[in-house]
Design a protein around this motif. Structure first.
Motif, PDB file in Angstrom:
ATOM      1  N   SER A  77     -29.222  24.974-141.707  1.00 55.22           N
ATOM      2  CA  SER A  77     -27.999  26.033-141.375  1.00 55.22           C
ATOM      3  C   SER A  77     -28.233  27.260-141.737  1.00 55.22           C
ATOM      4  CB  SER A  77     -26.718  25.247-141.826  1.00 55.22           C
ATOM      5  OG  SER A  77     -25.720  26.294-141.782  1.00 55.22           O
ATOM      6  N   HIS A  78     -28.838  27.258-143.134  1.00 53.87           N
ATOM      7  CA  HIS A  78     -29.069  28.825-143.797  1.00 53.87           C
ATOM      8  C   HIS A  78     -29.778  29.377-143.048  1.00 53.87           C
ATOM      9  CE1 HIS A  78     -26.301  27.384-146.779  1.00 53.87           C
ATOM     10  NE2 HIS A  78     -27.029  27.403-147.615  1.00 53.87           N
ATOM     11  N   GLY A  79     -31.080  28.806-142.762  1.00 52.23           N
ATOM     12  CA  GLY A  79     -32.195  29.333-141.590  1.00 52.23           C
ATOM     13  C   GLY A  79     -31.540  30.015-140.578  1.00 52.23           C
ATOM     14  N   PHE A  80     -30.752  29.287-139.972  1.00 53.88           N
ATOM     15  CA  PHE A  80     -30.154  29.648-138.559  1.00 53.88           C
ATOM     16  C   PHE A  80     -29.284  31.017-138.770  1.00 53.88           C
ATOM     17  CE2 PHE A  80     -26.133  29.589-136.213  1.00 53.88           C
ATOM     18  CZ  PHE A  80     -26.660  29.900-134.804  1.00 53.88           C
ATOM     19  N   CYS A 121     -29.494  21.544-136.457  1.00 59.26           N
ATOM     20  CA  CYS A 121     -28.289  21.741-137.200  1.00 59.26           C
ATOM     21  C   CYS A 121     -27.279  20.773-136.811  1.00 59.26           C
ATOM     22  CB  CYS A 121     -27.747  23.046-137.475  1.00 59.26           C
ATOM     23  SG  CYS A 121     -28.476  24.057-138.443  1.00 59.26           S
ATOM     24  N   ILE A 122     -26.749  20.858-135.382  1.00 58.80           N
ATOM     25  CA  ILE A 122     -25.754  20.052-134.921  1.00 58.80           C
ATOM     26  C   ILE A 122     -26.288  18.567-134.824  1.00 58.80           C
ATOM     27  CG2 ILE A 122     -24.501  19.773-132.879  1.00 58.80           C
ATOM     28  CD1 ILE A 122     -23.645  22.235-134.266  1.00 58.80           C
ATOM     29  N   TYR A 123     -27.379  18.365-134.534  1.00 61.20           N
ATOM     30  CA  TYR A 123     -28.012  16.982-134.174  1.00 61.20           C
ATOM     31  C   TYR A 123     -27.775  16.242-135.612  1.00 61.20           C
ATOM     32  CZ  TYR A 123     -31.529  13.454-134.007  1.00 61.20           C
ATOM     33  OH  TYR A 123     -32.217  11.927-134.195  1.00 61.20           O
ATOM     34  N   LEU A 124     -28.338  17.062-136.853  1.00 60.85           N
ATOM     35  CA  LEU A 124     -28.504  16.470-138.245  1.00 60.85           C
ATOM     36  C   LEU A 124     -27.095  16.181-138.808  1.00 60.85           C
ATOM     37  CD1 LEU A 124     -31.318  18.261-139.891  1.00 60.85           C
ATOM     38  CD2 LEU A 124     -31.479  16.074-138.982  1.00 60.85           C
TER      39      LEU A 124
END
Length: 235
Positions: A77-80, A121-124
């Motif tokens: 998420s931070h990477g995104f 992110c959404i998958y995890l």
């Protein structure tokens, strides 16, 4: 990704005999993207730290797979968010006609990487929620079987979301290089279908623990409180 179309339209309009250019739009939302990204990074970091602190204070439960996966999710998420903030230097937040042609290919690469990281992110997040249910309601074999089936559906959705954007054009190379001759397909139907499936899966994950919670021997008020905890926890 419609940036190539807009960029080429701008170039065509500047040629003799080309169509008239629309009024120049100079507004830029790049600073808003950076502000929202910074706030989101701060909020998710604080939320994760509070969760880990609360788990560390518990003498009964130790860290489990749902906790570890949530930590990995936070990294993605931070990477995104960092990717999107860096993307503003190439034109994210600007209108298509204001993006420099030299930034076209890097912008497409950023777009593809952003879509992939978002899907991860959404998958995890979904997987972490399912693992949390498996840990809390581990006595019900039927419930765990449903969790496995739903986990398979979530994985299938993730694979489609992560892979389809890379096969949008013929030849495939044109997906990341608009200068390659070929044809690209309209992805709006795919976007709508993916969003609908994602919403349906989220709704299913939200309501899954309700039956188990309302079977517990506790007051109605307490059941409502626990239900709200699960709903707010996933949101």
């Amino acid at each position: 990704m419609f940036i190539p179309k807009g960029a080429f339209a701008r170039a065509a309009a500047s040629e003799p005999g080309g169509s008239l250019q629309p009024p120049i739009r100079t507004d830029d939302l790049g600073s808003a993207v950076i502000i929202v990204g910074a706030i989101s990074v701060s909020i998710t970091t604080i939320a994760l730290a509070l969760r880990l602190w609360a788990r560390a204070q518990s003498n009964k439960w130790s860290f489990w797979w749902d906790d570890w996966i949530l930590m990995v999710t936070t990294l993605f998420s931070h990477g995104f968010l960092a990717l999107n903030m860096a993307w503003t230097r190439l034109g994210l937040g600007k209108h298509v006609e204001n993006i420099d042609m030299a930034s076209l290919l890097p912008t497409i690469y950023m777009s593809k990487a952003s879509i992939l990281m978002y899907a991860i992110c959404i998958y995890l997040i979904k997987v972490s929620a399912l693992l949390l249910y498996a840990r809390v309601f581990n006595r019900s074999k039927r419930f765990r079987l449903v969790l496995r089936w739903l986990g398979g559906a979530v994985t299938a959705w993730f694979l489609c979301t992560a892979l389809v954007p890379w096969f949008n054009c013929n030849p495939i190379r044109k997906t990341i290089d608009p200068f390659v001759p070929g044809v690209c397909f309209d992805r709006m139907d795919w976007f709508l279908a993916s969003a609908f499936i994602n919403a349906a899966i989220d709704l299913t994950i939200l309501i899954m623990p309700l039956q188990q919670v309302w079977k517990l021997q506790m007051t109605t008020r307490r059941k409502i409180q626990v239900t709200l905890v699960f709903l707010l926890g996933y949101w």
